[in-house]
Design an enzyme around this catalytic site. Structure first.
Site, PDB file in Angstrom:
ATOM      1  N   LYS A   1     -13.131  12.983  10.424  1.00  0.00           N
ATOM      2  CA  LYS A   1     -14.311  13.445   9.695  1.00  0.00           C
ATOM      3  C   LYS A   1     -14.928  14.632  10.429  1.00  0.00           C
ATOM      4  CE  LYS A   1     -15.339   8.708   8.455  1.00  0.00           C
ATOM      5  NZ  LYS A   1     -16.214   7.572   8.692  1.00  0.00           N
TER       6      LYS A   1
ATOM      7  N   GLU B   1     -16.969  -1.329   6.988  1.00  0.00           N
ATOM      8  CA  GLU B   1     -15.860  -2.141   6.507  1.00  0.00           C
ATOM      9  C   GLU B   1     -16.012  -3.595   6.943  1.00  0.00           C
ATOM     10  OE1 GLU B   1     -13.973  -0.048   4.898  1.00  0.00           O
ATOM     11  OE2 GLU B   1     -12.056  -1.048   4.503  1.00  0.00           O
TER      12      GLU B   1
ATOM     13  N   LEU C   1     -11.022   8.320   0.127  1.00  0.00           N
ATOM     14  CA  LEU C   1     -10.542   9.386   1.008  1.00  0.00           C
ATOM     15  C   LEU C   1      -9.208   9.907   0.518  1.00  0.00           C
ATOM     16  CD1 LEU C   1     -11.236   7.664   4.443  1.00  0.00           C
ATOM     17  CD2 LEU C   1     -12.427   9.662   3.543  1.00  0.00           C
TER      18      LEU C   1
ATOM     19  N   TYR D   1       2.067   1.901  -3.413  1.00  0.00           N
ATOM     20  CA  TYR D   1       0.949   2.375  -4.230  1.00  0.00           C
ATOM     21  C   TYR D   1       0.684   3.851  -3.930  1.00  0.00           C
ATOM     22  CZ  TYR D   1      -3.762   2.876  -6.080  1.00  0.00           C
ATOM     23  OH  TYR D   1      -4.865   3.312  -6.775  1.00  0.00           O
TER      24      TYR D   1
ATOM     25  N   CYS E   1      11.067 -35.548  -9.762  1.00  0.00           N
ATOM     26  CA  CYS E   1      11.673 -34.836  -8.632  1.00  0.00           C
ATOM     27  C   CYS E   1      10.786 -35.024  -7.407  1.00  0.00           C
ATOM     28  CB  CYS E   1      11.816 -33.363  -8.992  1.00  0.00           C
ATOM     29  SG  CYS E   1      12.075 -32.271  -7.590  1.00  0.00           S
TER      30      CYS E   1
ATOM     31  N   ASP F   1       0.833  -1.199   0.000  1.00  0.00           N
ATOM     32  CA  ASP F   1       0.000   0.000   0.000  1.00  0.00           C
ATOM     33  C   ASP F   1       0.871   1.254   0.000  1.00  0.00           C
ATOM     34  OD1 ASP F   1      -2.008  -1.765   0.118  1.00  0.00           O
ATOM     35  OD2 ASP F   1      -2.719  -1.216   2.121  1.00  0.00           O
TER      36      ASP F   1
ATOM     37  N   ASP G   1      -8.400  -1.753   7.499  1.00  0.00           N
ATOM     38  CA  ASP G   1      -7.896  -2.207   6.210  1.00  0.00           C
ATOM     39  C   ASP G   1      -8.685  -3.442   5.766  1.00  0.00           C
ATOM     40  OD1 ASP G   1      -6.399  -2.285   3.979  1.00  0.00           O
ATOM     41  OD2 ASP G   1      -4.554  -2.982   4.944  1.00  0.00           O
TER      42      ASP G   1
HETATM   43  S1  IVH Z   1     -15.236   6.942   5.530  1.00  0.00           S
HETATM   44  C1  IVH Z   1     -16.585   9.311   1.700  1.00  0.00           C
HETATM   45  N1  IVH Z   1     -14.216   5.714   7.616  1.00  0.00           N
HETATM   46  O1  IVH Z   1     -11.097   3.675   3.489  1.00  0.00           O
HETATM   47  C2  IVH Z   1     -15.640   8.414   2.389  1.00  0.00           C
HETATM   48  N2  IVH Z   1     -13.619   4.940   5.464  1.00  0.00           N
HETATM   49  O2  IVH Z   1      -9.731   5.255   1.380  1.00  0.00           O
HETATM   50  C3  IVH Z   1     -16.315   7.376   3.198  1.00  0.00           C
HETATM   51  N3  IVH Z   1     -12.168   2.972   5.487  1.00  0.00           N
HETATM   52  O3  IVH Z   1     -13.434   3.253   0.925  1.00  0.00           O
HETATM   53  C4  IVH Z   1     -15.349   6.495   3.862  1.00  0.00           C
HETATM   54  N4  IVH Z   1     -12.054   2.763   7.667  1.00  0.00           N
HETATM   55  O4  IVH Z   1     -13.080   1.335   2.600  1.00  0.00           O
HETATM   56  C5  IVH Z   1     -14.275   5.773   6.270  1.00  0.00           C
HETATM   57  N5  IVH Z   1     -13.454   4.704   9.546  1.00  0.00           N
HETATM   58  C6  IVH Z   1     -13.505   4.756   8.223  1.00  0.00           C
HETATM   59  C7  IVH Z   1     -12.823   3.835   7.401  1.00  0.00           C
HETATM   60  C8  IVH Z   1     -12.897   3.970   6.029  1.00  0.00           C
HETATM   61  C9  IVH Z   1     -11.679   2.258   6.502  1.00  0.00           C
HETATM   62  C10 IVH Z   1     -11.907   2.684   4.064  1.00  0.00           C
HETATM   63  C11 IVH Z   1     -13.131   2.608   3.200  1.00  0.00           C
HETATM   64  C12 IVH Z   1     -12.943   3.656   2.152  1.00  0.00           C
HETATM   65  C13 IVH Z   1     -11.458   3.810   2.146  1.00  0.00           C
HETATM   66  C14 IVH Z   1     -11.083   5.158   1.624  1.00  0.00           C
END
Ligand code: IVH
Length: 714
Positions: free
Chosen positions: A305, A189, A97, A50, A464, A47, A133
């Site tokens: 957030k 998730e 994100l 990436y 083998c 990751d 993850d």
């Molecule tokens: S919020 C509009 N909260 O991270 C965005 N995402 O890189 C809504 N993820 O696609 C996602 N933990 O798969 C949010 N506490 C969390 C998260 C989370 C893992 C993942 C999710 C998202 C990716 C974005």
């Protein structure tokens, strides 16, 4: 693979022409990685690597905005869904994100928001959450009942995995509580615990299957099963943290929503906190990073957030990411240790994998003792495309090496510290002979394109002993003969004792048991021996595709085995053809070549296998033991579409595209993926796009899904 080739030039110094070339190259590279990550669940880079590619790509686009197109990976999320499941269009797109790495990025994030909202010194509350993850999931409830569960897919359209998601304990079938909004889309998730991941991998390996690289991939692989019973047998968890379409909002803040999810019957992450300042956000990041290793699930950062939902709405989105949230990632976990030795592991097809034996060291809470060194070139410091790795530094026994675990459980060697190289350090000489007692010559493995690859393999094939046992493991594995009670451990034991040397021997065990007395082996007993014999007897009838797969020919995996089985219909037809191919019979080769999905590599491999008398003996002795190899359904020759070439495009409503293709093939049609003048029919659903234009250009008949079903009489 860690590629620390020469550092690329500073983006600020690129000329426009250089930027254009690199932008294109990075786009292709990112697309490939997205596909491997999202569709194949098999990423080839970490990751962190990436993220670095994406950062550079973003930096180039910021400097040369004219290079951005709607097709840029920066404008897309993930890759298109893989087509195995029905597609679901998300009522509200599932977005991604933006990442922050340094503390300054977090300060900038908060500053941007404050300016945007024109708050002056006004305070902003943030919900701070671990970034799990796993893979994101959208759960749609109507009238409080779960109606669909969809993966993220490309953000606009995901895959329908409802049946599989219903097997998760953490996902309520019905929401608890009263006065529920009519439509609620709960997002969160799906993840697998580290413990469950390690246990599952152990089982995979015992069953002769490839282990998953990390818990995220194993969660994805477990979810994308056609059979929900398989998903049910894998322990998956779910944390709720976001929402999609809501016919009414029950709460006004992110933290309020988290409380509401809990009242509805969901689990939410217990480490979630409300923070009131940048300092608190950064302190949260540090605290969670310290706890990371002890958590039983993988996280790769934290997410901040804006807590007030009305502010989230005002802030809105910039292309694929919300302005009101950011993922503050953790740096990759690294450690320095000494490489004590290099051993060669021999796989089923004889390929050699050099494994580095390390002075055990803790990396992110896991003790690491082994690292894969991939192949001979990798040790020398040369990558797959001939590029330099680690600035050309080779790896020697005795070296001090830097290893890294970035989310992945399988660690990589990212560097060699030359200053610490002792005089006694020994360059590794790749063996010229297989370490098996036959000491067979080592050859370079062929790539799928038929070229000499970077991996070495033993030339002894089934002579083998290492390959023999690996082949036996494949033979009894779940997708081949699937013999209950004959796992890897038992098989190895029987092999070491000389009781099972080749597949046919499994079927003569019962006859020989008067002498072998398996029930006297510790841990066996009469019942398990009886069960084992019953399981073996059951497999004296086997489908043709499983049988072909179980032979263990190189490049003949499950899909290819199925294509061969369908192509020839019966064992006799396949066997006759294979012998002719081995003898170089041109007609037989052309016939095999004409089969769908079969090309040169497979033909060469089938020929090589049946060209070996040793292999022919194995096959002959095995078929003598079986009662029946069940014919495969051969494509019909007299249907309305036999011999026609068809292409499916756009969304289908009555079946998935794979089902449609398989159905067409059963009727003797050839299902192609692009429209050309050879195409007879294009079956176009909504969103067929450019293929419709191609069909017009070539004068190809275009059918709707219903017209197609009528044509084939369904
Ligand atoms: S919020 C509009 N909260 O991270 C965005 N995402 O890189 C809504 N993820 O696609 C996602 N933990 O798969 C949010 N506490 C969390 C998260 C989370 C893992 C993942 C999710 C998202 C990716 C974005």
């Amino acid at each position: 693979m860690a590629k620390t080739a020469k550092a690329p030039p500073d983006v600020a110094k690129l000329t426009k022409a250089q930027a254009r070339v690199e932008h294109l190259r990075l786009a292709l590279e990112l697309e490939g990685h997205d596909k491997r990550y999202y569709q194949d669940d098999a990423p080839s880079i970490t990751d962190a690597e990436y993220d670095a590619l994406r950062r550079r790509y973003g930096a180039i686009e910021r400097r040369f905005p004219e290079l951005v197109t709607a097709e840029s990976p920066s404008q897309k999320i993930g890759a298109a869904p893989s087509g195995r499941f029905r597609k679901v269009r998300h009522a509200v797109p599932m977005l991604s994100l933006d990442n922050a790495f340094a503390e300054q990025d977090v300060i900038d994030f908060v500053g941007r928001i404050s300016r945007f909202l024109k708050l002056g010194d006004g305070k902003i509350d943030f919900s701070a959450e671990p970034k799990i993850d796993g893979l994101s999931m959208s759960l749609r409830y109507e009238g409080g009942e779960l109606v669909t569960a969809a993966t993220r897919g490309d953000g606009a359209e995901g895959e329908d995995v409802t049946a599989n998601i219903r097997t998760l304990h953490d996902v309520p079938q019905r929401l608890k509580g009263r006065n529920l909004p009519d439509v609620c889309e709960v997002r969160g998730e799906v993840y697998m615990t580290k413990q469950a991941f390690l246990a599952l991998n152990k089982k995979q390996v015992e069953a002769g299957e490839a282990p998953f690289a990390n818990p995220r991939n194993s969660a994805a692989g477990s979810l994308r099963q056609k059979d929900p019973a398989i998903t049910a047998s894998r322990p998956l968890g779910f944390f709720a943290y976001a929402w999609g379409e809501m016919s009414a909002m029950p709460e006004a803040t992110q933290s309020g929503m988290i409380g509401w999810f809990e009242r509805c019957g969901f689990k939410t992450n217990p480490l979630t906190r409300l923070c009131h300042s940048v300092e608190q956000l950064i302190a949260f990041h540090r605290k969670i990073e310290q706890q990371r290793a002890e958590l039983d699930y993988d996280i790769d950062g934290v997410v901040y957030k804006v807590d007030r939902i009305d502010w989230q709405e005002r802030l809105g989105f910039v292309s694929r990411t919300p302005r009101w949230a950011v993922a503050h990632k953790f740096p990759a976990e690294r450690a320095t240790t000494i490489l004590r030795d290099i051993e060669i592991q021999v796989g089923r097809t004889g390929s050699f994998t050099p494994v580095g034996k390390l002075e055990p060291v803790g990396v992110g809470g896991v003790i690491v003792q082994n690292v894969t060194l991939h192949n001979e070139d990798y040790i020398k410091g040369v990558g797959g495309d001939g590029e330099q790795l680690r600035e050309g530094r080779d790896i020697r026994i005795g070296d001090t090496v830097v290893i890294q675990r970035a989310g992945d459980v399988i660690p990589q060697v990212v560097d060699v510290i030359i200053d610490k190289r002792p005089k006694s350090a020994k360059p590794f000489h790749f063996p010229k002979k297989c370490p098996c007692p036959l000491r067979t010559d080592v050859v370079r493995e062929e790539t799928a394109a038929g070229e000499e690859g970077s991996r070495a393999r033993c030339s002894g094939e089934f002579a083998c002993p290492f390959q023999k046992i690996e082949h036996l493991k494949l033979f009894v594995s779940r997708r081949a003969f699937d013999i209950d009670g004959l796992g890897e451990k038992q098989l190895q034991y029987f092999f070491d004792e000389g009781w099972v040397k080749e597949p046919a021997d499994i079927f003569t065990l019962q006859k020989r048991n008067a002498k072998l007395k398996l029930e006297e082996i510790e841990g066996y007993g009469e019942t398990s021996v009886r069960n084992l014999f019953a399981a073996i007897a059951e497999r004296r009838r086997i489908s043709l595709e499983r049988f072909i797969y179980a032979l263990g020919m190189r490049h003949v995996g499950e899909t290819t085995a199925l294509a061969l089985a369908r192509g020839y219909g019966s064992w006799k037809a396949f066997h006759d053809a294979a012998l002719k191919v081995a003898a170089g019979d041109e007609e037989a080769i052309a016939e095999m070549d004409a089969l769908d999905q079969i090309g040169d590599t497979v033909i060469r491999s089938v020929g090589a296998y049946f060209g070996e008398s040793h292999n022919r003996g194995i096959v002959e002795r095995l078929t003598r033991e079986l009662d029946e190899i069940i014919d495969a359904e051969k494509p019909k020759r007299n249907s309305a579409v036999s011999g026609k070439t068809v292409v499916f495009s756009g969304a289908l409503e009555r079946m998935t595209r794979d089902e449609a293709k398989a159905g067409a093939e059963r009727l003797g049609a050839k299902a192609a993926s692009s429209v050309s003048k050879k195409t007879d029919y294009l079956i176009a659903g909504p969103g067929a796009g450019s293929k419709l234009a191609d069909a017009k250009k070539h004068g190809v008949t275009v059918l709707t899904e219903d017209e197609w079903l009528k044509l084939i009489g369904e």
